[in-house]
Design a protein around this motif. Structure first.
Motif, PDB file in Angstrom:
ATOM      1  N   HIS A 176      65.152   0.359  -5.068  1.00  0.00           N
ATOM      2  CA  HIS A 176      65.073   0.478  -6.786  1.00  0.00           C
ATOM      3  C   HIS A 176      65.550  -1.157  -7.013  1.00  0.00           C
ATOM      4  N   PHE A 179      62.665  -3.558  -6.689  1.00  0.00           N
ATOM      5  CA  PHE A 179      61.294  -3.424  -7.642  1.00  0.00           C
ATOM      6  C   PHE A 179      62.110  -3.948  -9.077  1.00  0.00           C
ATOM      7  N   CYS A 241      59.353   4.153  -8.022  1.00  0.00           N
ATOM      8  CA  CYS A 241      59.353   2.669  -8.084  1.00  0.00           C
ATOM      9  C   CYS A 241      58.075   1.829  -8.354  1.00  0.00           C
ATOM     10  N   LYS A 244      57.279   2.291 -11.966  1.00  0.00           N
ATOM     11  CA  LYS A 244      58.037   1.547 -12.810  1.00  0.00           C
ATOM     12  C   LYS A 244      56.906   0.300 -13.027  1.00  0.00           C
TER      13      LYS A 244
END
Length: 557
Positions: A176, A179, A241, A244
């Protein structure tokens, strides 16, 4: 100017696992890209190990040109087969396709691509990827970016000592973080090209493959119940991710999700090439028992193998050693790997050259090249290579009757370029159930259970490629893709000329036929470079020691 391109690298992501979990609805964002674009297997390089593969991705060169075959430099003039040096970016800095893109005026963002330490000047930003000397900080271009973002490379000591759900939590935190930081940086400028590579999927295979494969020698139902979801959870987090990034880009951006190789179960058996060479009278065992190495050196070797090497915080111990003992420690693993003391080098014409499974090498002991070479270059050399290749292709496992070696090549059949001479003379690819071993008395021997359990997953030749974007086919399958083709494909997607010295070619199977007809690939002259191999690049002695220990802690050395 063409579309923008985003590349997301999921190190080691494996086709069989992606297929399974996409089908089960557990990877919705990867499934979304597949449905909107193209999916296929992506063949890695020989051997399928991250330094060689990601450098091939970055340059569009085969290893014979860029010279990166492993985390350590090859040195086939030594019987240990490796130099003391750890690979760094000096071999290819300034020669990547993002350097080409930057030189054409487009901004580039390069985040944690393996083996990009030290970072070098680019038209944009770069954060060096693993390995780096100190995982407590970033190594970046421009330098002030280092303190503006949190550290993005995982700590080797933690990854070696932590287990199970504790390690999963840290892997997913880093995913996380990587990213989120990348998306934040991408939004700060108008990037024509952006790439992020993360390593959690590869690490998960190495540590936890034994929990998902009932055929794995270290598999137990009890452990599978407790830990059998760990790899899946890393893939699900990676997919989240990726989502995202998809939400952060526009529809004109080409997206490529890829891996540098796949993963699979650690081999159960050693294939001992030196035994085959012995039966051909090309390798002579050393029948003398070596009793000369006594005293401090012998005592330290025993202490290092049995105590220091198993210590979770190995690096701290190593740093405290005197320089003389550090030098001994540096060579112990290579000597163990090669079983050097078991061979009479003066009477040996060929011997094993260790590579990463399922790839294995054979070296000819050439007069004037190796210290005790006895094979004459030319006719004798070629005759021995032909004899070995014929024998290896005909080998069968005495228990199953199946072939052991499924591919066998002269090195020039796989590599070409100014660094071809670094490679072993013969390259073999074995069935997945084997890895290279050192025994001179057995063709096949069992890999100890503790070795298999410690590094329960290894690499496979096929990774993944999933892509969507303007002018790409929809819900289609890509055939015969190779990692060396990604660099020219990115340049083609950006409507930029492809340097003629790139060894790959654009992956035409990604694109609609009408676009290929209307926009043929264009080419430029071979790239010319400043000499980047100077004192600015490379590890200091202390940094190299630190990196070597990190790689050893994670099972790569």
């Amino acid at each position: 100017m063409g579309t923008k391109v985003l590349v997301i690298g999921l190190d080691g992501a494996t086709p069989e696992l992606v297929d399974r979990w996409v089908e089960e609805g557990k990877l919705p964002n990867l499934k979304r890209i597949m449905q909107n674009g193209v999916y296929g297997k992506l063949k890695s390089v020989y051997p399928p190990i991250s330094p060689a593969a990601w450098t091939t991705f970055a340059t569009g060169y085969n290893p014979g040109k860029h010279g990166v075959y492993d985390f350590r430099d090859y040195d086939n003039k030594r019987y240990s087969c490796f130099a003391d040096t750890i690979v760094d970016s000096h071999a290819f800095a300034g020669k990547t396709f993002w350097d080409v893109i930057g030189a054409a005026g487009q901004k580039v963002g390069v985040i944690t691509v393996p083996c990009t330490y030290p970072a070098w000047p680019v038209n944009g930003i770069m954060v060096s990827g693993y390995p780096t000397p100190d995982t407590g900080k970033n190594y970046t271009y421009p330098p002030d970016l280092s303190t503006a973002i949190p550290p993005l490379v995982g700590d080797a000591a933690f990854f070696k000592s932590a287990t199970g759900h504790v390690l999963l939590k840290e892997m997913n935190r880093l995913l996380h973080l990587s990213f989120d930081v990348s998306i934040e940086q991408m939004k700060k400028d108008d990037y024509g090209f952006f790439v992020l590579v993360v390593g959690a999927t590869d690490r998960a295979h190495h540590d936890w493959w034994k929990y998902i494969d009932p055929e794995h020698p270290a598999y137990t139902e009890e452990d599978a119940k407790q830990y059998g979801n760990l790899i899946e959870e890393v893939y699900k987090c990676s997919d989240e991710c990726v989502g995202k990034f998809l939400d952060a880009i526009d529809e004109d951006t080409t997206v490529i999700v890829m891996s540098d190789h796949g993963g699979g179960s650690h081999p159960k058996y050693y294939f001992n090439a030196n035994y085959v060479l012995r039966t051909l009278n090309l390798l002579q065992p050393n029948t003398r028992t070596n009793k000369k190495q006594g005293g401090l050196k012998a005592a330290f070797k025993k202490f290092y193998r049995t105590k220091i090497r198993r210590f979770a915080y190995l690096e701290k111990v190593y740093r405290s050693l005197p320089a003389s003992l550090k030098k001994i420690a540096t060579n112990i693993d290579s000597q163990n790997m090669m079983n050097l003391d078991s061979i009479d080098w003066k009477r040996t014409k060929a011997y094993r050259f260790p590579m990463y499974p399922p790839v294995e090498g054979i070296m000819i002991n050439v007069a004037g090249r190796q210290p005790e070479g006895c094979v004459q270059p030319g006719e004798e050399y070629e005759a021995i290579r032909t004899r070995i290749l014929d024998e290896m292709r005909s080998l069968r496992d005495p228990e199953t009757g199946e072939p052991i070696v499924i591919e066998a090549y002269r090195r020039e059949e796989l590599y070409h370029g100014e660094r071809l001479e670094m490679a072993p003379d013969i390259i073999l690819v074995t069935q997945d159930r084997y890895k290279g071993g050192t025994d001179v008395d057995k063709l096949i021997s069992e890999v100890p259970l503790d070795v298999i359990s410690k590094l329960s997953g290894v690499h496979r030749m096929n990774g993944i490629i999933i892509a969507q974007g303007p002018h790409m086919r929809k819900n289609a399958i890509l055939e015969n893709a190779n990692i060396i083709d990604v660099a020219p494909t990115v340049l083609y997607a950006l409507d930029m000329p492809i340097p003629t010295d790139m060894d790959g070619k654009p992956l035409s199977g990604l694109f609609e036929e009408t676009h290929l007809n209307e926009s043929a690939a264009s080419y430029s002259e071979e790239r010319t470079f400043d000499n980047s191999e100077d004192d600015e690049y490379g590890y200091t002695e202390e940094e190299e020691e630190s990196v070597r220990l990190k790689l050893e802690a994670l099972g790569y050395l």
